[in-house]
Design a protein around this motif. Structure first.
Motif, PDB file in Angstrom:
ATOM      1  N   GLN A   4      -3.952  -2.236 -38.318  1.00  0.00           N
ATOM      2  CA  GLN A   4      -2.842  -3.166 -38.225  1.00  0.00           C
ATOM      3  C   GLN A   4      -2.901  -4.142 -39.404  1.00  0.00           C
ATOM      4  OE1 GLN A   4      -3.150  -5.053 -34.455  1.00  0.00           O
ATOM      5  NE2 GLN A   4      -3.214  -3.161 -33.332  1.00  0.00           N
ATOM      6  N   GLU A  48       3.230  -7.241 -28.051  1.00  0.00           N
ATOM      7  CA  GLU A  48       3.392  -6.650 -29.361  1.00  0.00           C
ATOM      8  C   GLU A  48       4.628  -5.755 -29.341  1.00  0.00           C
ATOM      9  OE1 GLU A  48      -0.113  -4.588 -30.451  1.00  0.00           O
ATOM     10  OE2 GLU A  48      -1.263  -6.409 -30.885  1.00  0.00           O
ATOM     11  N   GLU A 575       2.393  -7.276 -35.006  1.00  0.00           N
ATOM     12  CA  GLU A 575       1.491  -8.004 -34.110  1.00  0.00           C
ATOM     13  C   GLU A 575       1.999  -9.402 -33.792  1.00  0.00           C
ATOM     14  OE1 GLU A 575      -2.835  -7.373 -35.053  1.00  0.00           O
ATOM     15  OE2 GLU A 575      -1.922  -7.017 -36.995  1.00  0.00           O
ATOM     16  N   SER A 576       1.694  -9.812 -32.581  1.00  0.00           N
ATOM     17  CA  SER A 576       1.895 -11.219 -32.213  1.00  0.00           C
ATOM     18  C   SER A 576       0.558 -11.908 -32.016  1.00  0.00           C
ATOM     19  CB  SER A 576       2.705 -11.301 -30.916  1.00  0.00           C
ATOM     20  OG  SER A 576       1.995 -10.672 -29.868  1.00  0.00           O
ATOM     21  N   VAL A 770       2.966  -3.515 -25.001  1.00  0.00           N
ATOM     22  CA  VAL A 770       3.660  -3.200 -26.244  1.00  0.00           C
ATOM     23  C   VAL A 770       5.090  -2.795 -25.928  1.00  0.00           C
ATOM     24  CG1 VAL A 770       3.757  -1.648 -28.227  1.00  0.00           C
ATOM     25  CG2 VAL A 770       1.549  -2.486 -27.412  1.00  0.00           C
TER      26      VAL A 770
END
Length: 838
Positions: A4, A48, A575-576, A770
């Motif tokens: 990521q 996410e 991504e968070s 997700v």
């Protein structure tokens, strides 16, 4: 490897790239994703999101028709007392003590047997070997009856015999009388507690020669603690051997059969091959303990039992004929493993001398004849006499198992392969790459041109996640890969959902590389509730129950939803979460080494080491220095009482080595007992290397760099922990810089031509759901509804005997189309089957 935020496209080009990386390059690519620990935390505030694109019109590789299979080894009482349905333990009185050959066990010739004496009857019980039933089964029980009435023997089975009321059981016994007077009948019956008759049969006709007697007993009670007794009311000498008891309700109703519910659990996996009979037991604990297949065929009363390197005895009632028969019943390819004259490197270093290797090579050739030869051949005739005149159509043979890389092994392997190719050129030879992910013997397998090479690895879950792309760059001009044993081992060696998810991620990479990876199987297969030597296992069982683990369900989902061709796919995760940080306790230690610590500071604050918790070794404070004086402790560790949770942590240590073979261990991210997290191993491996070791999901040594230290010199060491990074310095020089990565979403996409469905496998090994947007590009027609199979739960969730269905797959339907949205739960593997025309 899913990294990521940049996920690489799994195009046909990337999947088929040529040129295997050298080890250093391979390590460099893997390290950023390997180092994820339970003490690493990511701050998440929302789901996410992921963009998943499946190019339905661009298939890359065909998936092997036998990609998913089984590996059976007689470990954890998987055969006798397990899959093999025999209910009598030590049925032929061949048990003996294993204390000298293995470890203290308490076995003896009358193990599981006791005498029976009622109404004044009296007899002497012993096990002798004069005038035996046959040369392979030399020991038998002799009962010298002095006072006639009811006398005999009782067998307790495997911790008690389980009965079902109304069920029918086949019983058999060999018996012989000498100097006998009175009644010659034998009464065989079930007993439990004070109930002396829970079903019986009376057999008559014994005389002065060995004879086999058979009957059927109908149980009159349901119990798990019955015993079987054989009694007489005559007087004289009674010899007994091969006392056997089988439920009639075995798999396919076979005599000398297999336990029905356990076989059904295997069948549900949709396996396409069976590797047997091991494993380490193929080597044995020494050359006299090698698994010899010829001892396991023919009449069960004439098979030659042997002891097992896992610490118990095996009857060989489940032998090569039964293995082949099981393969036929479940439509599996047979993968027999034969030893190559090399001892197990973990237990002995014996090798069959080259000039004595001929019979061992001939055994391998004769095995193929047993499986495939005509009834007119020597071993084909044996197979036919056992009820199977047709050949088993064996196509593969496995040479060796986990051999250590030695000159003796390299000398012997080609002798076996050459002889087999000359005798049976169509048989595919599966070799061995050696133990562990470094595959030390792959070069030999390449030169020998084996069909495939067997790899084994038992590693922490994060290793499997980091190694999703392990096979992306393997040289396609070399042998195929057989992943013959693998399992994710977390810290407690349990079958957690997280360990299962990590294996699913790894399998996604295998499917992407199915042109190279031909077969895979989890190991070990079975674990007995009360008699396990190894954990974790795929299936646990007791007398009545079969527990399917989370790992089992991953194997089932992949075995039942493989597909025929791999479709090019791409996933992009936004991504968070923030970069993970390391939190937990810090500490200092050594391994077989004495040390003196002058200073230990955390973020500039010096620690009072005198109050630390010592978990190993001998620590004391002298003249302001912290001294570890036990040169034998492995490890000698002392842990700070405070737990650190800051995003930025700097650990500085000034210490010197005063004696011993290695250097220093700087611990961080550990729990209060000093477990988990990491340590920086300075001058480990006998003072030859510096390395970072991760204990987050099981003990895992990370790749290291060369380095050493000297005695009585002060060294300044520093560990910097920042979000997503670990940096280690020795005397100001940067030794390691590792990136901590949280695993991302992993996918595999394939097409099932027969079903006309796109199969998407999505694995989310993280604590954050997700939101996935899925695009099926290039499909001519896509249905409006799809089938969803989801396996999800808490990260550490397990299935147990108390909660056997804690985590199970759930099926539902979801809306579908060329573009669809779907929320993938945290800690989940999901199968989405979308009807589509390509």
């Amino acid at each position: 490897m899913n990294q990521q935020p940049d996920f690489k496209s799994t195009t046909a080009v990337s999947a088929l790239r040529q040129g295997r990386r050298d080890f250093a390059s391979f390590v460099a690519l893997l390290l950023p994703a390997i180092l994820t620990c339970f003490a690493c935390t990511g701050k998440a505030s929302a789901n996410e999101s992921a963009e998943i694109r499946i190019d339905c019109d661009q298939s890359t590789v065909s998936l092997s028709p036998h990609l998913y299979g089984l590996f059976f080894e007689d470990i954890n009482y998987a055969a006798d007392g397990g899959l093999y349905a025999e209910l009598i333990q030590n049925r032929s009185f061949e048990y003996f003590s294993l204390e000298e050959t293995h470890r203290g066990t308490g076995f003896h010739p009358l193990y599981a047997w006791n005498s029976v004496s009622r109404s004044g009857g009296r007899a002497k019980m012993s096990v002798i070997n004069t005038n035996p039933l046959n040369e392979n089964n030399r020991h038998y029980l002799q009962l010298q009856v002095d006072q006639s009435d009811i006398v005999g023997v009782r067998n307790s089975g495997f911790d008690g015999i389980h009965l079902d009321e109304g069920a029918r059981y086949n019983v058999s016994v060999y018996a012989r009388l000498n100097d006998w007077t009175g009644d010659s009948k034998l009464t065989i019956q079930f007993e439990t507690g004070n109930e002396f008759d829970c079903g019986r049969v009376v057999l008559d006709g014994a005389d002065g020669t060995w004879k086999k007697f058979e009957g059927v007993i109908i149980a009159t009670k349901t119990t798990d603690n019955a015993s079987l007794t054989v009694t007489t009311e005559g007087k004289g000498t009674l010899d007994l051997d091969m006392v056997s008891l089988f439920p009639q309700d075995t798999f396919n109703g076979r005599r000398n059969g297999l336990r029905k519910d356990l076989v059904q659990a295997l069948a549900d996996l949709n396996p396409k091959f069976l590797r047997f009979p091991g494993g380490c037991i193929v080597h044995g604990s020494g050359l006299d303990n090698i698994y010899r297949w010829k001892d396991s065929v023919g009449d069960v009363a004439e098979r030659k039992p042997n002891w097992n390197l896992w610490g118990y005895h095996q009857t060989y009632g489940l032998g090569y004929f039964e293995y082949f028969q099981l393969c036929e019943d479940l439509n599996m390819a047979a993968l027999p493993v034969v030893p190559i004259g090399v001892g197990c490197g973990f237990r002995c270093t014996e090798f069959v001398p080259i000039d004595e290797l001929g019979p061992h090579i001939q055994d391998a050739i004769d095995l193929i004849e047993f499986a495939n030869g005509p009834v007119s051949s020597t071993w084909g005739k044996v197979r036919a006499s056992m009820g199977h005149p047709e050949p088993f159509n064996l196509k593969h043979i496995c040479l060796g198992n986990e051999e250590h890389d030695t000159p003796d092994m390299r000398q012997r392997f080609p002798l076996f392969s050459k002889a087999i190719r000359e005798a049976y050129p169509d048989i595919k030879i599966i070799g061995t790459s050696g133990l562990g992910p470094e595959i030390p013997i792959y070069d030999l397998m390449t030169r020998d041109k084996v069909y495939s090479s067997d790899e084994h690895y038992y590693m922490p879950p994060n290793w499997f996640i980091a190694n999703e792309d392990r096979f992306d760059d393997f040289d396609r001009n070399k042998p195929l890969i057989f992943v013959g044993e693998y399992a994710a081992h977390d810290t407690d060696r349990r079958n957690t959902l997280y360990s299962a998810l990590s294996e699913a991620v790894f399998l996604n990479g295998i499917e992407r590389n199915a042109d190279l990876v031909d077969m895979t199987c989890y190991a070990p297969l079975f674990g007995h509730k009360n008699h396990s030597q190894w954990n974790p296992d795929l299936i646990y069982f007791d007398k009545r129950n079969v527990i399917r683990t989370t790992n089992y369900f991953v194997q089932k989902l992949y075995g039942q939803n493989k597909g025929d061709v791999y479709l090019r796919s791409h996933v992009d995760v936004k991504e968070s979460t923030h970069a993970p940080t390391v939190s937990g306790h810090v500490g200092i230690g050594s391994w077989n080494t004495t040390i003196e610590v002058d200073k230990f500071t955390v973020n500039g604050r010096e620690s009072d080491m005198a109050n630390w918790k010592v978990t190993g070794g001998e620590y004391s404070t002298q003249d302001g220095h912290y001294i570890q004086s036990d040169g034998q402790a492995t490890p000698a560790m002392s842990i700070n009482n405070e737990s650190l949770s800051a995003e930025n942590v700097t650990i500085e240590v000034r210490a010197r080595k005063t004696g011993g073979s290695e250097g220093f261990l700087i611990r961080f991210g550990a729990d209060e007992n000093g477990d988990g997290g990491y340590w920086w191993n300075v001058a480990g491996w006998n003072n030859t290397r510096h390395g970072l070791e991760n204990f987050s999901e099981g003990n895992g040594t990370m790749p290291s760099v060369e380095g050493s230290i000297v005695n009585d010199r002060w060294y300044d060491m520093k560990v910097e922990l920042t979000p997503g990074k670990i940096r280690c310095y020795l005397d100001g020089d940067l030794i390691h810089e590792y990136e901590i990565k949280q695993a991302g979403v992993s996918i595999s996409s394939s097409y099932d031509h027969r079903a006309g469905e796109v199969i998407l496998k999505i694995v989310n090994p993280n604590a954050v759901p997700v939101d996935a947007r899925i695009k099926l590009a290039g499909a001519r027609k896509v249905a409006s509804e799809a089938k969803l199979i989801s396996l999800s739960g808490a990260k550490d969730a397990t299935n147990t005997f108390d909660q056997p269905t804690n985590v199970v797959p759930l099926e539902s339907t979801i809306p579908a189309g060329p573009e669809m949205t779907h929320k993938v739960p945290a800690f989940a593997v999901e199968i989405i089957r979308v009807p589509a025309t390509l």
